[in-house]
Design a protein around this motif. Structure first.
Motif, short mmCIF file in Angstrom:
data_model
loop_
_atom_site.label_atom_id
_atom_site.label_comp_id
_atom_site.label_asym_id
_atom_site.label_seq_id
_atom_site.Cartn_x
_atom_site.Cartn_y
_atom_site.Cartn_z
N LEU A 168 -39.48 -28.92 8.06
CA LEU A 168 -40.20 -29.65 9.10
C LEU A 168 -39.64 -31.05 9.28
N VAL A 169 -39.22 -31.67 8.17
CA VAL A 169 -38.64 -33.02 8.26
C VAL A 169 -37.35 -32.99 9.07
N THR B 94 -38.16 -32.51 12.71
CA THR B 94 -38.73 -33.74 13.27
C THR B 94 -37.66 -34.78 13.53
N PHE C 102 -35.70 -33.80 16.57
CA PHE C 102 -36.46 -34.11 17.80
C PHE C 102 -36.43 -35.60 18.10
N LEU C 103 -36.61 -36.44 17.07
CA LEU C 103 -36.56 -37.88 17.28
C LEU C 103 -35.18 -38.34 17.73
#
Length: 313
Positions: free
Chosen positions: A51-52, A55, A58-59
């Motif tokens: 998930l990190v 994320t 995406f960032l």
């Protein structure tokens, strides 16, 4: 009723669409595999498939859309000074900066909004606090970069001493850098990480001059850039590196002593201010308290006597 030719055209179109979809899907899979291999090669410490990682990806995409092709050089240099060496770090920071500002602004707006809905003052306060945190994120990154620079400045003298011992033993500059990168992580973790990345650049085929320039940029302070320039000059123009490094180490120690004396000199006014704020009120109370009590008693007695005289027949 559809004839046979129409069915044949429809079947061919469906087959062509299926082939295009399969080819595109395989192309996307190959692109993802190449991106994963490159990410594992250049960012081995980063967690993948979690998930990190999603994320951060995406960032990064969000930051690239916000910032565009051009990135502020000062912001990129600040991110590099803070120790984030990945090319995507600046875009992730940009996205986080905007997300934090928007979240703070919306939080203030929701907290102040009543039953009648948000007012103009609520919108102004949300914009104000959002912009405040938008600026504060950069300030916080600058403070973190300054602390990292101070840590590297403290770690450089023992690192230079180890380099001098290795050079006095007769090894080459490249062997010296490899040896120092392998032995200093315990005593100088931040500088050791920078040296390990420098060795990784050399092993990846990067030219020595470019790797040394990147070493100076990753150290993030003037002394680090001077060290990289000194090694680069001795490597390409010749000369005895041990004498230059010994003089450089002495200058760095003198700067540290001057900085320590300056910090000690700033403590005296600070202690004076503390004494004025905390000790002077107590001292004034101790010195002036009895006099105030005596004066209050005298005034009270005089008032009572004047009252008795006024009420006497």
């Amino acid at each position: 009723m559809l004839d046979g030719l129409t069915w044949m055209v429809a079947a061919l179109a469906l087959m062509a669409g299926t082939l295009v979809f399969v080819a595109s899907f395989s192309l996307l899979l190959r692109r993802h595999e190449v991106a994963t291999r490159l990410s594992l090669l250049f960012m081995p410490d980063r967690e993948h498939g979690t998930l990190v990682e999603m994320t951060l990806a995406f960032l990064e995409r969000l930051g690239r859309r916000i910032e565009g092709a051009r990135v502020n050089r000062e912001l990129r240099a600040l991110v590099l000074r803070a120790g984030f060496f990945q090319p995507s770090a600046v875009y992730i920071f940009v996205a986080l900066r905007y997300c934090i500002a928007i979240a703070v602004g919306l939080g203030v707006l929701v907290a102040r909004a009543g039953m009648a809905g948000p007012s103009a003052v609520d919108f102004l306060l949300g914009l104000f606090f959002g912009y405040l945190f938008y600026r504060y994120v950069v300030i916080a990154l600058g403070v973190y970069a300054d602390r990292r620079a101070a840590t590297i400045r403290r770690e450089l003298p023992p690192v230079l001493d180890i380099m001098l011992m290795a050079l006095d033993a007769g090894v080459s500059i490249d062997q010296c850098m490899r040896y120092v990168a392998s032995v200093v992580p315990g005593t100088a973790p931040v500088t050791g990480e920078v040296l390990r990345r420098h060795i990784a650049d050399i092993d990846a085929g990067m030219p020595y001059d470019a790797a040394l320039d990147r070493l100076g940029q990753r150290l993030g302070l003037d002394e680090g850039q001077d060290l990289a320039a000194t090694i680069k000059q001795a490597l390409f123009q010749g000369g005895e590196l041990g004498t230059t490094l010994r003089r450089f180490s002495a200058d760095l120690s003198d700067k540290r002593m001057a900085t320590a004396r300056e910090q000690v000199g700033r403590k005296a006014p600070q202690l004076t201010l503390v004494m004025i704020v905390f000790f002077m009120p107590v001292l004034l109370i101790v010195l002036a308290g009895p006099a105030v009590v005596t004066l209050t008693g005298a005034l009270k007695t005089a008032g009572e006597q004047m009252t008795k005289r006024g009420t006497a027949p």
